[in-house]
Design an enzyme around this catalytic site. Sequence first.
Site, PDB file in Angstrom:
ATOM      1  N   HIS A 125      26.414  18.568 -20.288  1.00 12.76           N
ATOM      2  CA  HIS A 125      26.453  19.611 -21.302  1.00 12.76           C
ATOM      3  C   HIS A 125      25.114  20.350 -21.246  1.00 12.76           C
ATOM      4  O   HIS A 125      24.086  19.749 -20.936  1.00 12.76           O
ATOM      5  CB  HIS A 125      26.617  18.921 -22.657  1.00 12.76           C
ATOM      6  CG  HIS A 125      26.883  19.824 -23.817  1.00 12.76           C
ATOM      7  ND1 HIS A 125      25.892  20.511 -24.463  1.00 12.76           N
ATOM      8  CD2 HIS A 125      28.050  20.137 -24.457  1.00 12.76           C
ATOM      9  CE1 HIS A 125      26.426  21.195 -25.460  1.00 12.76           C
ATOM     10  NE2 HIS A 125      27.729  20.998 -25.486  1.00 12.76           N
ATOM     11  N   ASP A 202      23.377  10.577 -22.982  1.00  9.76           N
ATOM     12  CA  ASP A 202      23.951  11.487 -23.958  1.00  9.76           C
ATOM     13  C   ASP A 202      25.291  10.894 -24.385  1.00  9.76           C
ATOM     14  O   ASP A 202      26.266  10.958 -23.645  1.00  9.76           O
ATOM     15  CB  ASP A 202      24.113  12.865 -23.310  1.00  9.76           C
ATOM     16  CG  ASP A 202      24.963  13.809 -24.156  1.00  9.76           C
ATOM     17  OD1 ASP A 202      25.349  13.427 -25.272  1.00  9.76           O
ATOM     18  OD2 ASP A 202      25.231  14.920 -23.680  1.00  9.76           O
ATOM     19  N   GLN A 205      29.922  12.100 -26.674  1.00  6.24           N
ATOM     20  CA  GLN A 205      31.377  11.933 -26.538  1.00  6.24           C
ATOM     21  C   GLN A 205      31.806  10.476 -26.409  1.00  6.24           C
ATOM     22  O   GLN A 205      32.993  10.205 -26.221  1.00  6.24           O
ATOM     23  CB  GLN A 205      31.891  12.719 -25.322  1.00  6.24           C
ATOM     24  CG  GLN A 205      31.676  14.223 -25.405  1.00  6.24           C
ATOM     25  CD  GLN A 205      32.509  14.890 -26.496  1.00  6.24           C
ATOM     26  OE1 GLN A 205      33.430  14.291 -27.063  1.00  6.24           O
ATOM     27  NE2 GLN A 205      32.176  16.139 -26.804  1.00  6.24           N
ATOM     28  N   LYS A 228      30.763  14.661 -34.546  1.00  7.65           N
ATOM     29  CA  LYS A 228      31.840  14.369 -33.590  1.00  7.65           C
ATOM     30  C   LYS A 228      32.483  13.012 -33.884  1.00  7.65           C
ATOM     31  O   LYS A 228      33.355  12.556 -33.146  1.00  7.65           O
ATOM     32  CB  LYS A 228      31.305  14.391 -32.161  1.00  7.65           C
ATOM     33  CG  LYS A 228      30.915  15.811 -31.709  1.00  7.65           C
ATOM     34  CD  LYS A 228      30.466  15.824 -30.274  1.00  7.65           C
ATOM     35  CE  LYS A 228      29.694  17.057 -29.899  1.00  7.65           C
ATOM     36  NZ  LYS A 228      30.539  18.239 -29.663  1.00  7.65           N
ATOM     37  N   CYS A 368      30.149  24.706 -22.701  1.00  5.14           N
ATOM     38  CA  CYS A 368      28.697  24.468 -22.555  1.00  5.14           C
ATOM     39  C   CYS A 368      28.416  23.652 -21.300  1.00  5.14           C
ATOM     40  O   CYS A 368      27.552  22.759 -21.306  1.00  5.14           O
ATOM     41  CB  CYS A 368      28.100  23.766 -23.763  1.00  5.14           C
ATOM     42  SG  CYS A 368      28.294  24.684 -25.269  1.00  5.14           S
TER      43      CYS A 368
HETATM   44  C1  LIG Z   1      28.587  15.651 -23.874  1.00  2.00           C
HETATM   45  C2  LIG Z   1      27.944  16.420 -24.987  1.00  2.00           C
HETATM   46  N1  LIG Z   1      26.621  16.378 -25.113  1.00  2.00           N
HETATM   47  C3  LIG Z   1      25.986  17.036 -26.103  1.00  2.00           C
HETATM   48  C4  LIG Z   1      26.666  17.792 -27.014  1.00  2.00           C
HETATM   49  C5  LIG Z   1      25.893  18.535 -28.050  1.00  2.00           C
HETATM   50  O1  LIG Z   1      26.203  18.114 -29.322  1.00  2.00           O
HETATM   51  P1  LIG Z   1      25.622  18.909 -30.566  1.00  2.00           P
HETATM   52  O2  LIG Z   1      26.088  20.319 -30.426  1.00  2.00           O
HETATM   53  O3  LIG Z   1      26.196  18.213 -31.738  1.00  2.00           O
HETATM   54  O4  LIG Z   1      24.135  18.799 -30.491  1.00  2.00           O
HETATM   55  C6  LIG Z   1      28.050  17.876 -26.910  1.00  2.00           C
HETATM   56  C7  LIG Z   1      28.815  18.692 -27.878  1.00  2.00           C
HETATM   57  O5  LIG Z   1      29.508  19.630 -27.576  1.00  2.00           O
HETATM   58  C8  LIG Z   1      28.696  17.175 -25.868  1.00  2.00           C
HETATM   59  O6  LIG Z   1      30.024  17.235 -25.734  1.00  2.00           O
END
Ligand SMILES: Cc1ncc(COP(=O)(O)O)c(C=O)c1O
Lengths: 412, 143
Positions: A125, A202, A205, A228, A368
């Site tokens: 992401h 990270d 998910q 999430k 993203c």
């Molecule tokens: C794999 C992953 N990492 C990071 C994020 C970023 O999360 P946040 O927007 O809550 O900071 C997301 C969310 O879309 C994600 O799917």
Amino acid sequence: MEKIIDARKIREDFPILKVRPYGKSLIYFDNAATTQKPESVIKAIDDYYSGMNANVYRSAHYLSGVATNAYEEARNRVAKFINAGSENTIIFTRNATESINLVAYTWAMDNINEGDEIILTVAEHHSNILPWQMVADRKGAKLRYVYLNEDSRLDMASYKDMLNSRVKLVAVQHVSNVLGIINPVEEITEMAHKVGAKVLIDGAQSVPHMRVDVRKIGCDFFAFSGHKMMGPMGIGILYVKKELLNSVPPFLRGGEMIDEVYEDRATFAVPPLKFEAGTPNVEGAVGLSAAIEYIEGIGLDNIHSHEAELTQYALEKMREIDFVDIYGPRDMRDRGGVISFNVADIHPHDVSTILDQDGIAIRSGHHCALPLMRYLDVPATCRASFYIYNDMDEVDVFIDSLKNVRKWFKWS
Amino acid sequence: MELNQLYSEIILEHYQNSPNKKKMDDADIEEKGHNPLCGDTITIYLKMDGDIIKDASFTGQGCAISQASTSMLIDLVKGKKLDEAKKLIQEFTDMLYKRDVDLDDLGDAQALSGVADFPARVKCALLPWKTLEEVMEEKEEGK
Ligand SMILES: Cc1ncc(COP(=O)(O)O)c(C=O)c1O
């Protein structure tokens, strides 16, 4: 066979699922973007403001004590939930993005130097790419990417080849928000540690959908978001391994994070407060705590099996439609409840608008993850992602709607 | 607003068979437009004769709405003065924000009025118009 999770019953806990877009039943398949909140989470936030609100840590009065306790209890619950050991390893942030940036601006700026290497994967992401581009730019370090194998899983052989003593950090997602792949993070961590690199996972998910044990993984940093996992927006978590905690410099500076302040200098509080400058998001922490309680009531193993069942069912049905292309692994091994796909000749936004008219909420776009889109050679994809309140009947409606999409374009 | 109005014959025709969708090698102006949130991209090519848009075409990749809207815009601005084109951009924008506006000048682009009922798609329809607006702003700043 008895159903592990009765989604119909669970739906009753979620007021928003009664919304009827264009008079249709809402089918919410955009859970990888954010999840809906059960009544208990909404109520916890309400209760916080109706009976506990005060600034935390600062005052000696009754309410401040109650609020501080609620905030610390939330930290404690998060620590147990991911088996962090000490609750001091749990830092509250705004979201996974801020958690990752915290590590980039503090530990990484101090420990990554010219000629060093940072390993990422092409499926990351943006929030796990851009902070490292910043570090690499400023420090003269090099970013290296692990790509995928034919089965759309991480190419572990090339990862192994990339490891050397110049690698200072490996930053990888636990579960992909596009492909649904679950990466072997334990193995990745162990291999990185052998060459002396630190590891950031990270978990945005993974934590909402499967059992996560950060100490079993062995990683140095672990980031995720409350929203999430049925918690409120604006609360995120960074776990930092205990052994590292004291050596990470502070991030934002100001109130709450200090030990002693003179006119020209200051000393800092011990972690985690050292990393939480300013009035924190207590409402968010309290809501997140209620979300964890709700998840624990259902059981993460049940959640994971339920999603696996739905994903397998949806994948089988989607494969029968010859104009649908699916990205990601063909089988269900190490795969989460995320399906990315495209409908031949129709842009994902148009697909999404058409499904929306049937009350079905999916995501369309690049998620993203532009480097991954470029790697897959698609401008964008559609994505359906499941959670506990989804069921097979909803998948059936989705499949019917999907079969009809091309008719709007006079292509049958 | 029904889907069959959003994906009407005329919009699909512009999306699927636009004669305006081609690269122009001798363009005087080439302006790229990009919608970073959805990934729609277009390039508008203009051949100028003083203040007049003598010829125009586009290339691009994206959803039906963004691509049809670009094709319709090209139809409209060909042969027009920049000032006239500017007025059309304003009218089109007003239409998408449901402001009271006379649609007569907008030709085929009137067919996109229904997009106003799909808030998530308004930015797709506006992309080419915003892109042409950029060209004008750059021209004015250059003066
Ligand atoms: C794999 C992953 N990492 C990071 C994020 C970023 O999360 P946040 O927007 O809550 O900071 C997301 C969310 O879309 C994600 O799917």
